[in-house]
Design a protein around this motif. Structure first.
Motif, PDB file in Angstrom:
ATOM      1  N   SER A  48      62.817  43.584  20.088  1.00 45.98           N
ATOM      2  CA  SER A  48      64.040  43.070  20.881  1.00 45.98           C
ATOM      3  C   SER A  48      64.969  44.210  20.704  1.00 45.98           C
ATOM      4  CB  SER A  48      64.673  41.960  19.932  1.00 45.98           C
ATOM      5  OG  SER A  48      64.082  40.963  19.911  1.00 45.98           O
ATOM      6  N   TRP A  49      65.666  44.420  21.742  1.00 44.95           N
ATOM      7  CA  TRP A  49      66.592  45.839  21.859  1.00 44.95           C
ATOM      8  C   TRP A  49      67.921  45.251  22.598  1.00 44.95           C
ATOM      9  CZ3 TRP A  49      66.143  49.475  26.502  1.00 44.95           C
ATOM     10  CH2 TRP A  49      66.967  50.578  26.132  1.00 44.95           C
ATOM     11  N   GLN A  50      69.016  45.696  22.012  1.00 48.35           N
ATOM     12  CA  GLN A  50      70.309  45.117  22.536  1.00 48.35           C
ATOM     13  C   GLN A  50      71.008  46.610  22.647  1.00 48.35           C
ATOM     14  OE1 GLN A  50      73.111  43.018  19.767  1.00 48.35           O
ATOM     15  NE2 GLN A  50      72.907  41.496  21.358  1.00 48.35           N
ATOM     16  N   PHE A  51      71.558  46.663  24.202  1.00 48.70           N
ATOM     17  CA  PHE A  51      72.281  47.842  24.348  1.00 48.70           C
ATOM     18  C   PHE A  51      73.193  47.499  25.838  1.00 48.70           C
ATOM     19  CE2 PHE A  51      68.457  46.876  26.609  1.00 48.70           C
ATOM     20  CZ  PHE A  51      68.557  46.742  27.818  1.00 48.70           C
ATOM     21  N   GLU A  52      74.077  48.518  26.181  1.00 47.06           N
ATOM     22  CA  GLU A  52      74.708  48.140  27.465  1.00 47.06           C
ATOM     23  C   GLU A  52      74.150  48.878  28.470  1.00 47.06           C
ATOM     24  OE1 GLU A  52      78.695  49.522  27.660  1.00 47.06           O
ATOM     25  OE2 GLU A  52      79.241  48.941  25.574  1.00 47.06           O
ATOM     26  N   ASP A  53      73.994  47.742  29.530  1.00 44.98           N
ATOM     27  CA  ASP A  53      73.499  48.191  31.033  1.00 44.98           C
ATOM     28  C   ASP A  53      74.234  47.529  31.832  1.00 44.98           C
ATOM     29  OD1 ASP A  53      71.510  49.326  32.568  1.00 44.98           O
ATOM     30  OD2 ASP A  53      69.803  48.275  31.530  1.00 44.98           O
ATOM     31  N   THR A  54      74.088  47.822  33.253  1.00 47.58           N
ATOM     32  CA  THR A  54      74.766  47.277  34.391  1.00 47.58           C
ATOM     33  C   THR A  54      73.801  46.121  34.896  1.00 47.58           C
ATOM     34  OG1 THR A  54      75.676  49.604  34.438  1.00 47.58           O
ATOM     35  CG2 THR A  54      76.025  47.758  36.387  1.00 47.58           C
ATOM     36  N   ALA A  55      74.272  45.014  35.208  1.00 48.56           N
ATOM     37  CA  ALA A  55      73.540  43.903  35.986  1.00 48.56           C
ATOM     38  C   ALA A  55      73.911  44.149  37.543  1.00 48.56           C
ATOM     39  CB  ALA A  55      74.299  42.670  35.445  1.00 48.56           C
ATOM     40  N   PRO A  56      73.091  43.834  38.477  1.00 48.28           N
ATOM     41  CA  PRO A  56      71.788  42.977  38.319  1.00 48.28           C
ATOM     42  C   PRO A  56      70.736  43.944  38.327  1.00 48.28           C
ATOM     43  CG  PRO A  56      72.653  43.077  40.539  1.00 48.28           C
ATOM     44  CD  PRO A  56      73.528  43.719  39.748  1.00 48.28           C
ATOM     45  N   ASN A  57      70.857  45.329  38.427  1.00 50.56           N
ATOM     46  CA  ASN A  57      69.741  46.244  38.445  1.00 50.56           C
ATOM     47  C   ASN A  57      69.039  46.760  37.081  1.00 50.56           C
ATOM     48  OD1 ASN A  57      69.996  46.152  41.469  1.00 50.56           O
ATOM     49  ND2 ASN A  57      71.478  47.643  41.328  1.00 50.56           N
ATOM     50  N   TYR A  58      69.988  46.690  36.107  1.00 49.78           N
ATOM     51  CA  TYR A  58      69.713  47.337  34.732  1.00 49.78           C
ATOM     52  C   TYR A  58      68.784  48.460  34.710  1.00 49.78           C
ATOM     53  CZ  TYR A  58      70.703  42.322  33.951  1.00 49.78           C
ATOM     54  OH  TYR A  58      71.315  41.264  34.071  1.00 49.78           O
ATOM     55  N   PRO A  59      69.496  49.609  35.053  1.00 45.71           N
ATOM     56  CA  PRO A  59      69.025  50.827  35.167  1.00 45.71           C
ATOM     57  C   PRO A  59      68.553  51.481  33.965  1.00 45.71           C
ATOM     58  CG  PRO A  59      71.206  51.053  35.692  1.00 45.71           C
ATOM     59  CD  PRO A  59      71.078  49.689  35.700  1.00 45.71           C
ATOM     60  N   ARG A  60      69.208  51.206  32.968  1.00 45.46           N
ATOM     61  CA  ARG A  60      68.761  51.686  31.611  1.00 45.46           C
ATOM     62  C   ARG A  60      67.533  50.856  31.067  1.00 45.46           C
ATOM     63  NH1 ARG A  60      72.539  52.191  26.028  1.00 45.46           N
ATOM     64  NH2 ARG A  60      70.633  53.347  24.908  1.00 45.46           N
ATOM     65  N   LEU A  61      67.530  49.749  31.307  1.00 40.91           N
ATOM     66  CA  LEU A  61      66.262  49.012  30.775  1.00 40.91           C
ATOM     67  C   LEU A  61      64.999  49.049  31.652  1.00 40.91           C
ATOM     68  CD1 LEU A  61      64.860  46.776  29.505  1.00 40.91           C
ATOM     69  CD2 LEU A  61      65.644  45.012  31.139  1.00 40.91           C
ATOM     70  N   ARG A  62      65.439  49.516  32.952  1.00 40.57           N
ATOM     71  CA  ARG A  62      63.949  49.909  33.837  1.00 40.57           C
ATOM     72  C   ARG A  62      63.659  51.338  33.464  1.00 40.57           C
ATOM     73  NH1 ARG A  62      63.527  46.768  38.398  1.00 40.57           N
ATOM     74  NH2 ARG A  62      65.008  45.560  38.796  1.00 40.57           N
ATOM     75  N   ARG A  63      64.417  52.433  33.110  1.00 33.75           N
ATOM     76  CA  ARG A  63      63.987  53.673  32.615  1.00 33.75           C
ATOM     77  C   ARG A  63      63.245  53.441  31.227  1.00 33.75           C
ATOM     78  NH1 ARG A  63      69.268  55.154  34.050  1.00 33.75           N
ATOM     79  NH2 ARG A  63      69.809  55.138  31.531  1.00 33.75           N
ATOM     80  N   PHE A  64      63.711  52.425  30.423  1.00 34.24           N
ATOM     81  CA  PHE A  64      62.862  52.315  29.352  1.00 34.24           C
ATOM     82  C   PHE A  64      61.513  51.683  29.473  1.00 34.24           C
ATOM     83  CE2 PHE A  64      61.511  49.414  25.631  1.00 34.24           C
ATOM     84  CZ  PHE A  64      61.531  50.376  24.680  1.00 34.24           C
ATOM     85  N   LEU A  65      61.513  50.763  30.309  1.00 34.01           N
ATOM     86  CA  LEU A  65      60.187  50.070  30.683  1.00 34.01           C
ATOM     87  C   LEU A  65      59.322  51.137  31.282  1.00 34.01           C
ATOM     88  CD1 LEU A  65      61.428  46.742  31.888  1.00 34.01           C
ATOM     89  CD2 LEU A  65      60.335  47.182  29.652  1.00 34.01           C
ATOM     90  N   ASP A  66      59.851  51.904  32.318  1.00 37.46           N
ATOM     91  CA  ASP A  66      58.902  52.913  32.754  1.00 37.46           C
ATOM     92  C   ASP A  66      58.218  53.904  31.750  1.00 37.46           C
ATOM     93  OD1 ASP A  66      59.330  51.962  35.296  1.00 37.46           O
ATOM     94  OD2 ASP A  66      60.963  53.401  35.973  1.00 37.46           O
ATOM     95  N   TYR A  67      59.277  54.420  30.946  1.00 39.60           N
ATOM     96  CA  TYR A  67      58.814  55.069  29.579  1.00 39.60           C
ATOM     97  C   TYR A  67      57.675  54.500  28.870  1.00 39.60           C
ATOM     98  CZ  TYR A  67      58.680  57.252  25.207  1.00 39.60           C
ATOM     99  OH  TYR A  67      58.254  57.933  23.907  1.00 39.60           O
ATOM    100  N   TRP A  68      57.837  52.900  28.514  1.00 37.97           N
ATOM    101  CA  TRP A  68      57.098  52.391  27.857  1.00 37.97           C
ATOM    102  C   TRP A  68      55.442  52.294  28.394  1.00 37.97           C
ATOM    103  CZ3 TRP A  68      57.983  48.258  23.758  1.00 37.97           C
ATOM    104  CH2 TRP A  68      57.040  47.581  23.662  1.00 37.97           C
ATOM    105  N   GLU A  69      55.544  52.001  30.008  1.00 35.41           N
ATOM    106  CA  GLU A  69      54.406  51.973  30.604  1.00 35.41           C
ATOM    107  C   GLU A  69      53.581  53.483  30.662  1.00 35.41           C
ATOM    108  OE1 GLU A  69      52.747  49.452  32.304  1.00 35.41           O
ATOM    109  OE2 GLU A  69      54.189  48.005  31.427  1.00 35.41           O
ATOM    110  N   ARG A  70      54.161  54.450  30.719  1.00 33.40           N
ATOM    111  CA  ARG A  70      53.751  55.700  30.548  1.00 33.40           C
ATOM    112  C   ARG A  70      53.186  56.264  29.249  1.00 33.40           C
ATOM    113  NH1 ARG A  70      58.314  57.274  32.917  1.00 33.40           N
ATOM    114  NH2 ARG A  70      58.857  58.533  31.179  1.00 33.40           N
ATOM    115  N   GLU A  71      54.039  56.034  28.269  1.00 32.61           N
ATOM    116  CA  GLU A  71      53.844  56.721  27.196  1.00 32.61           C
ATOM    117  C   GLU A  71      53.236  55.650  25.778  1.00 32.61           C
ATOM    118  OE1 GLU A  71      54.265  59.989  26.751  1.00 32.61           O
ATOM    119  OE2 GLU A  71      55.109  60.109  28.658  1.00 32.61           O
TER     120      GLU A  71
END
Length: 94
Positions: free
Chosen positions: A40-63
């Motif tokens: 679980s992770w809590q942070f500030e992000d912008t709806a509806p695209n959630y750019p920060r979350l998408r960057r994190f999930l891209d990082y997760w998939e790669r690393e």
């Protein structure tokens, strides 16, 4: 010399939809694929695209070796219209 007002960039982002976001990520580790684990992770992000979350999930998939099973996202805008409820009415006599 006229005074120029400059708005806080964080405030402008909140007006554009930034808010408190919680992501619950369910994942499986390669050495224990039968176990479903949670992050679980809590942070500030912008709806509806959630750019920060998408960057994190891209990082997760790669690393990260763990494979994501699912992601649940909860979001609450920090600036929104307020509701006003009448709790009681008091009558005054003139």
């Amino acid at each position: 010399m006229p005074y120029a007002r400059v708005s806080d960039p964080a405030f402008i982002e909140r007006l554009r939809g930034a808010g408190l976001t919680t992501a619950e990520i369910l994942y499986r580790m390669p050495d224990h694929p039968a176990l479903l684990q949670t992050f679980s992770w809590q942070f500030e992000d912008t709806a509806p695209n959630y750019p920060r979350l998408r960057r994190f999930l891209d990082y997760w998939e790669r690393e990260i070796e763990a494979k994501i099973h699912s992601v649940r996202v909860m979001h609450s805008r920090l600036i929104k219209p307020q509701e006003i409820h009448c709790l009681a009415e008091i009558g005054y006599l003139n």
